[in-house]
Design a protein around this motif. Structure first.
Motif, PDB file in Angstrom:
ATOM      1  N   VAL A  68       0.809  -6.509  -2.986  1.00 15.84           N
ATOM      2  CA  VAL A  68       2.119  -6.158  -2.437  1.00 15.84           C
ATOM      3  C   VAL A  68       2.174  -6.503  -0.955  1.00 15.84           C
ATOM      4  CG1 VAL A  68       3.726  -4.267  -1.946  1.00 15.84           C
ATOM      5  CG2 VAL A  68       2.552  -4.357  -4.138  1.00 15.84           C
ATOM      6  N   ARG A  69       1.129  -6.149  -0.235  1.00 17.09           N
ATOM      7  CA  ARG A  69       1.097  -6.436   1.206  1.00 17.09           C
ATOM      8  C   ARG A  69       1.202  -7.922   1.486  1.00 17.09           C
ATOM      9  NH1 ARG A  69      -2.545  -8.134   4.634  1.00 17.09           N
ATOM     10  NH2 ARG A  69      -4.348  -7.829   3.275  1.00 17.09           N
ATOM     11  N   THR A  70       0.460  -8.729   0.756  1.00 15.45           N
ATOM     12  CA  THR A  70       0.492 -10.171   1.007  1.00 15.45           C
ATOM     13  C   THR A  70       1.795 -10.805   0.521  1.00 15.45           C
ATOM     14  OG1 THR A  70      -0.787 -10.610  -1.004  1.00 15.45           O
ATOM     15  CG2 THR A  70      -2.011 -10.453   1.063  1.00 15.45           C
TER      16      THR A  70
ATOM     17  N   LYS B  71       4.610  -9.457   0.733  1.00 19.01           N
ATOM     18  CA  LYS B  71       5.582  -9.116   1.772  1.00 19.01           C
ATOM     19  C   LYS B  71       5.215  -9.780   3.103  1.00 19.01           C
ATOM     20  CE  LYS B  71       7.066  -4.835  -0.365  1.00 19.01           C
ATOM     21  NZ  LYS B  71       8.517  -4.798  -0.307  1.00 19.01           N
ATOM     22  N   ARG B  72       4.180 -10.621   3.061  1.00 20.74           N
ATOM     23  CA  ARG B  72       3.710 -11.352   4.250  1.00 20.74           C
ATOM     24  C   ARG B  72       3.403 -10.402   5.407  1.00 20.74           C
ATOM     25  NH1 ARG B  72       5.161 -17.096   3.764  1.00 20.74           N
ATOM     26  NH2 ARG B  72       6.226 -17.316   1.781  1.00 20.74           N
ATOM     27  N   MET B  73       2.726  -9.325   5.052  1.00 17.67           N
ATOM     28  CA  MET B  73       2.400  -8.288   6.009  1.00 17.67           C
ATOM     29  C   MET B  73       0.897  -8.313   6.275  1.00 17.67           C
ATOM     30  SD  MET B  73       3.305  -4.224   5.543  1.00 17.67           S
ATOM     31  CE  MET B  73       5.012  -4.536   5.146  1.00 17.67           C
ATOM     32  N   THR B  74       0.531  -8.243   7.521  1.00 11.88           N
ATOM     33  CA  THR B  74      -0.888  -8.157   7.864  1.00 11.88           C
ATOM     34  C   THR B  74      -1.349  -6.711   7.738  1.00 11.88           C
ATOM     35  OG1 THR B  74      -0.456  -7.721  10.203  1.00 11.88           O
ATOM     36  CG2 THR B  74      -0.670 -10.049   9.537  1.00 11.88           C
ATOM     37  N   GLN B  75      -2.650  -6.522   7.703  1.00 12.88           N
ATOM     38  CA  GLN B  75      -3.187  -5.165   7.686  1.00 12.88           C
ATOM     39  C   GLN B  75      -2.779  -4.427   8.958  1.00 12.88           C
ATOM     40  OE1 GLN B  75      -7.419  -5.482   6.995  1.00 12.88           O
ATOM     41  NE2 GLN B  75      -7.146  -5.653   4.781  1.00 12.88           N
ATOM     42  N   LYS B  76      -2.736  -5.147  10.059  1.00  9.73           N
ATOM     43  CA  LYS B  76      -2.351  -4.532  11.332  1.00  9.73           C
ATOM     44  C   LYS B  76      -0.904  -4.042  11.278  1.00  9.73           C
ATOM     45  CE  LYS B  76      -2.435  -5.333  16.295  1.00  9.73           C
ATOM     46  NZ  LYS B  76      -2.819  -6.267  17.366  1.00  9.73           N
TER      47      LYS B  76
ATOM     48  N   LEU C 242       3.046   0.541  10.465  1.00 13.17           N
ATOM     49  CA  LEU C 242       4.128   1.146   9.685  1.00 13.17           C
ATOM     50  C   LEU C 242       3.709   2.429   8.976  1.00 13.17           C
ATOM     51  CD1 LEU C 242       5.755  -1.997   8.021  1.00 13.17           C
ATOM     52  CD2 LEU C 242       6.659  -0.650   9.923  1.00 13.17           C
ATOM     53  N   SER C 243       2.449   2.476   8.554  1.00 18.18           N
ATOM     54  CA  SER C 243       1.990   3.603   7.740  1.00 18.18           C
ATOM     55  C   SER C 243       1.261   4.686   8.523  1.00 18.18           C
ATOM     56  CB  SER C 243       1.055   3.097   6.634  1.00 18.18           C
ATOM     57  OG  SER C 243      -0.143   2.578   7.191  1.00 18.18           O
ATOM     58  N   GLY C 244       0.730   4.329   9.687  1.00 17.44           N
ATOM     59  CA  GLY C 244      -0.081   5.276  10.443  1.00 17.44           C
ATOM     60  C   GLY C 244      -1.508   5.379   9.929  1.00 17.44           C
TER      61      GLY C 244
ATOM     62  N   ALA D 197       5.427   2.555   3.582  1.00 24.26           N
ATOM     63  CA  ALA D 197       5.385   1.385   4.462  1.00 24.26           C
ATOM     64  C   ALA D 197       5.623   0.090   3.686  1.00 24.26           C
ATOM     65  CB  ALA D 197       4.048   1.329   5.195  1.00 24.26           C
ATOM     66  N   LEU D 198       5.144   0.039   2.458  1.00 23.03           N
ATOM     67  CA  LEU D 198       5.325  -1.147   1.615  1.00 23.03           C
ATOM     68  C   LEU D 198       6.659  -1.127   0.871  1.00 23.03           C
ATOM     69  CD1 LEU D 198       1.716  -1.325   0.157  1.00 23.03           C
ATOM     70  CD2 LEU D 198       2.754  -2.990   1.729  1.00 23.03           C
ATOM     71  N   GLN D 199       7.388  -0.034   0.980  1.00 23.87           N
ATOM     72  CA  GLN D 199       8.686   0.148   0.332  1.00 23.87           C
ATOM     73  C   GLN D 199       8.587   0.062  -1.192  1.00 23.87           C
ATOM     74  OE1 GLN D 199      11.113  -2.762   2.392  1.00 23.87           O
ATOM     75  NE2 GLN D 199      11.584  -1.291   4.001  1.00 23.87           N
ATOM     76  N   VAL D 200       7.589   0.753  -1.716  1.00 22.71           N
ATOM     77  CA  VAL D 200       7.407   0.881  -3.164  1.00 22.71           C
ATOM     78  C   VAL D 200       7.107   2.348  -3.468  1.00 22.71           C
ATOM     79  CG1 VAL D 200       6.544  -1.480  -3.462  1.00 22.71           C
ATOM     80  CG2 VAL D 200       4.917   0.370  -3.090  1.00 22.71           C
TER      81      VAL D 200
END
Length: 66
Positions: free
Chosen positions: A10-12, A14-19, A24-26, A53-56
């Motif tokens: 899901v993170r990838t 959404k083209r989201m890095t771990q950082k 977004l998530s804390g 943070a991932l909107q799921v």
């Protein structure tokens, strides 16, 4: 536990890095990395923060039905 695979997917997607997910998530980047590698099992509050943070939904992190 399949959660770590889906969290990474899901993170990838959404083209989201771990950082970015961390901001977004804390949740720390080291914790996110450990979860994605299957080295740590997230608690319910951590799962909730990641899902938001991932909107799921939290349940989506265990099932690819979204």
């Amino acid at each position: 536990m399949i959660c770590f695979i889906i969290c990474f997917q899901v993170r990838t997607e959404k083209r989201m890095t771990q950082k970015h997910l961390s901001k977004l998530s804390g949740i720390s980047t080291s914790m996110i990395s450990a979860i994605e590698l299957g080295e740590r099992h997230p608690t319910v509050p951590v799962l909730d923060a990641l899902a938001r943070a991932l909107q799921v939904k939290v349940t989506d992190l265990y099932s690819r039905k979204f």
